[in-house]
Design a protein around this motif. Sequence first.
Motif, PDB file in Angstrom:
ATOM      1  N   LEU A  59      -7.281  46.322   0.031  1.00 17.03           N
ATOM      2  CA  LEU A  59      -7.461  45.091   1.071  1.00 17.03           C
ATOM      3  C   LEU A  59      -8.230  44.268   0.456  1.00 17.03           C
ATOM      4  O   LEU A  59      -8.374  43.052   0.526  1.00 17.03           O
ATOM      5  N   GLY A  60      -9.552  44.926   0.139  1.00 15.77           N
ATOM      6  CA  GLY A  60     -10.755  44.080  -0.411  1.00 15.77           C
ATOM      7  C   GLY A  60     -10.508  43.287  -1.523  1.00 15.77           C
ATOM      8  O   GLY A  60     -10.890  42.255  -1.463  1.00 15.77           O
ATOM      9  N   LEU A  61     -10.018  43.972  -2.344  1.00 16.78           N
ATOM     10  CA  LEU A  61      -9.319  43.269  -3.524  1.00 16.78           C
ATOM     11  C   LEU A  61      -8.456  42.039  -3.366  1.00 16.78           C
ATOM     12  O   LEU A  61      -8.372  41.063  -4.134  1.00 16.78           O
ATOM     13  N   VAL A 110      -3.571  49.127  -8.263  1.00 15.84           N
ATOM     14  CA  VAL A 110      -3.787  47.459  -8.267  1.00 15.84           C
ATOM     15  C   VAL A 110      -5.468  47.398  -8.744  1.00 15.84           C
ATOM     16  O   VAL A 110      -5.815  46.092  -9.166  1.00 15.84           O
ATOM     17  N   LEU A 111      -6.173  48.241  -8.579  1.00 16.63           N
ATOM     18  CA  LEU A 111      -7.617  48.237  -9.292  1.00 16.63           C
ATOM     19  C   LEU A 111      -7.543  47.531 -10.605  1.00 16.63           C
ATOM     20  O   LEU A 111      -8.575  46.872 -10.974  1.00 16.63           O
ATOM     21  N   ALA A 117      -1.727  42.385   1.800  1.00 14.23           N
ATOM     22  CA  ALA A 117      -2.609  42.374   2.586  1.00 14.23           C
ATOM     23  C   ALA A 117      -1.995  43.018   4.231  1.00 14.23           C
ATOM     24  O   ALA A 117      -2.691  43.796   4.540  1.00 14.23           O
ATOM     25  N   GLU A 118      -0.893  42.572   4.415  1.00 14.53           N
ATOM     26  CA  GLU A 118      -0.331  43.071   5.833  1.00 14.53           C
ATOM     27  C   GLU A 118      -0.063  44.596   5.754  1.00 14.53           C
ATOM     28  O   GLU A 118      -0.449  45.316   6.698  1.00 14.53           O
ATOM     29  N   PHE A 119       0.644  45.099   4.460  1.00 13.60           N
ATOM     30  CA  PHE A 119       0.827  46.450   4.258  1.00 13.60           C
ATOM     31  C   PHE A 119      -0.303  47.226   4.305  1.00 13.60           C
ATOM     32  O   PHE A 119      -0.509  48.278   4.842  1.00 13.60           O
ATOM     33  N   GLU A 169     -14.340  38.152   4.230  1.00 11.62           N
ATOM     34  CA  GLU A 169     -13.610  39.375   4.674  1.00 11.62           C
ATOM     35  C   GLU A 169     -13.305  40.218   3.599  1.00 11.62           C
ATOM     36  O   GLU A 169     -13.683  41.824   3.993  1.00 11.62           O
ATOM     37  N   SER A 170     -13.250  40.211   2.233  1.00  7.11           N
ATOM     38  CA  SER A 170     -13.483  41.033   1.239  1.00  7.11           C
ATOM     39  C   SER A 170     -14.888  41.763   1.359  1.00  7.11           C
ATOM     40  O   SER A 170     -14.690  43.028   1.162  1.00  7.11           O
ATOM     41  N   LEU A 171     -16.091  41.252   1.632  1.00 11.77           N
ATOM     42  CA  LEU A 171     -17.331  41.828   1.542  1.00 11.77           C
ATOM     43  C   LEU A 171     -17.363  42.578   2.768  1.00 11.77           C
ATOM     44  O   LEU A 171     -17.992  43.926   2.620  1.00 11.77           O
TER      45      LEU A 171
END
Length: 858
Positions: A537-539, A815-816, A517-519, A549-551
């Motif tokens: 980031l959402g995933l 990643v998806l 998430a930081e990257f 936060e994902s939403l």
Amino acid sequence: MLLTNCSVNQMENVHLVPEEEEDDLYTGYNDYNPTFDSEDLHNDMAFQQAVRTSHGRRPPMTAKYPGTAIGGRPIGTAYGSRMPVGTAMGRPMTGAVQDGAARPMTAVRAAGYSSAIARGSVFDPLGQSKGPAPPLESKNEETPEEKIKILEKKVNDLIEESCLAHARGDLQLSLEKAKEAGRKERALVRQREQTGTADHINLDLTYSVLFNLANQYGNNDMYTEALNTYQVIVKNKMFNNAGRLKVNMANIYFKQKNYTKAIKFYRMALDQISNAHNAMRIKIMQNIGVVFIHMGQYSDAITSFEYIMSESPNIKTGFNLILCYYAIGDRERMKKAFQKLICVPLGIDDDDKYIPPNDDPHANMVIEAIKNDKLHQMERERKALAEKYIMTSAKLIAPAIESSFAAGFDWCVDMVKGSQYVELANDLEINKAITYLRQRDFKQTEAVETLKMFEKKDSRVKSAAATNLSFLYFLEKDFDQADRYAELAMSADRYNPAALVNKGNTVFVKEDHEKAAEFYKEALRNDSSCTEALYNLGLTYKRLGRLEESLDCFLKLHAILRNSAQVMYQLANLYEMLEDPHQAIEWLMQLTSVTPTDAQVLAKLGDLYDNEGDKSQAFQYYYESYRYFPSNISVIEWLGAYYIDTQFCEKAIQYFERATLIQPTQVKWQLMVASCYRRSGNYQKALETYKDIHRKFPENVECLRFLVRLCTDMGLKEVQDYATKLKKVEKMKEIREQRVRSGRDSSARGRREGSAGSGNTSNLTHTLPKKPSDVDLLSGSSSNPKKPSGSSSSPINTPPLRASVSRSEAKYSPVLEQGRDSGQSNHGTSAKGERLSVKLKTLPGSNEPYEASAQQEI
């Protein structure tokens, strides 16, 4: 007293004759004032200086002023015409009032000011006591000339308002203003005819009105009206150079795809434009070539483009010429056209002029001011457009000009290196590697070798190559190499968002979600429009359980990608996880407007409506899902159960037969088909179906039980055979169960004996077996006919649903694919399976014929 003084003053100049000289009558005539002696004036220096300085500045001597030569006041004598000597009655006194104003103390009177106040008046140098000035005389607007001028001004104002409305994008308002200007102009012409000034009609105004009206018709896609208005202008011989408007008419025919007429009008306009306007002729010929391309007449288009490239070469024409050669497959001419394209002069100065010298502060200020002005922006845009056309041309012709696309790319790179676009050679090399990747054979060494060549080049190219290498190794699941090249790309360019996304991906697959998430957030700080980073980031937040936060991430992404099916599905899934089914349904409804044929989305909608208790809506979406994808077992199962629940067993048969075709080794679907025949009263068809099932699965206890019952009730002779088989199968089943129980008991004894020796080993042994529910989720819904009757008695065992939107879901990043099912609710899917299983178990009533003794069997 005043009169006495005056008399005394007058008497001072009277010389009385002394008594002793009474006899001399001429005494005193030679006595005079020496001031009037003019004999020695030439010796008087003061007088001479005064004469020299004041000569020529004196006012002209006219008869108006006293003491002049012409018409002057008569010289004072003792008689008649001499001015009377000042007395108390006649001489004007200094400071006395004359004509209502005080006599000035100087010879020249100041304007609006006098040194003394007149009797009965106040000090008013500005004349304010006279009151306000009278109003200006108003123009008489009733005259015909004034009316015509006012009307002309209104027409010009309307034309200007129409143009401004078009500039703002308000096309409807611009058309209305243009029409109103046309009506006013016609009224103006009629008024001139009525006043007899028809010879003074303003043709320029008429042309402007008609031209603006035609333009606004064209902008509003009213092509017929626009053409008619242009025809009015073109046919009027009084308008100069009206033939050029045939270009506009040709453009309209081109929009209407009437290419033949477009060519005709372009050529008519070309004939009416002289060679002095070469730039316009070149543009018209370029339009003609484009129309020929749309007509498929590439040879004619090539003729036009070759003429332009010989007379006035430009980037667009060179690109179009390459396209035409590519269409006809002429390799050699493609090469020549590409060489001409990279030699087209752009007319742009070198960027060296924007480098400020160190010693001249004034020049530094000037260069800083022009570094980002409109001219420099235009130069950058022109250069970027040229690079785009050259890159596109190279990628297009590279596979066609040589036997392989690699050789073609090499030729294009060699040509570019010798041109003014030498920096594009590296980009072409990277595109060569990307072309290898697009062949879907990621294990080819050519792409890797091509990209590795850039490791020792400048930072920009190195970063781009390392980013592609990292992505390539990630697709090959070589995560160590992917991480290495992601680090290399970041070291070459820390602000490269793609490199940061790849680094985050490699960290994500190692389950270090916080660091990933930081990257992703760093990539977004460098480029806020990086949709891949925002999606990942959402995933990541979704995997971490930070659903709010994902939403928020996916809502921001939806504002950027309004029609992204993946983003909409993720939003619906998040709302479902947040236990807000209404919002989830709303987002899925929006998703169906983007992908109306996605069977999985329709099935998900049906599932949500089913959970809400709306069976009719659930049936609609499940049926639509079945129409688009009739091989989804969960959808087939739900539809069959729905028809059984609504007592339409005949309609349920087709769905269970479809399930039988999909899973021919699963006995439960064939048992459901036979059960539907039996429920609908078609016992003969049910008997045949059960016999067919018995031939395929001879050890199935449920099938034999129904055969015994059906044969008994129908009085068939085969009942004894089926009863014997049933007893034999049940006995074998009991033997198996005894063996299984004995095996379990022996293993339990062994564990107990082992636990007596070591308590630690016992604890470890008890932690190894999985829960039965976990084993069921992993194994799916397969039913083994050799299992005990308790495990296979239920004909329907719903497998867990998969939550996927489409096969192209992994569009944005690798990643998806990893995180696609991360947010699915196992509880919801297993609950659905339990709900359907219980429903089918409890469907038969106790009073129905031909039912098994146990309630859970059909």
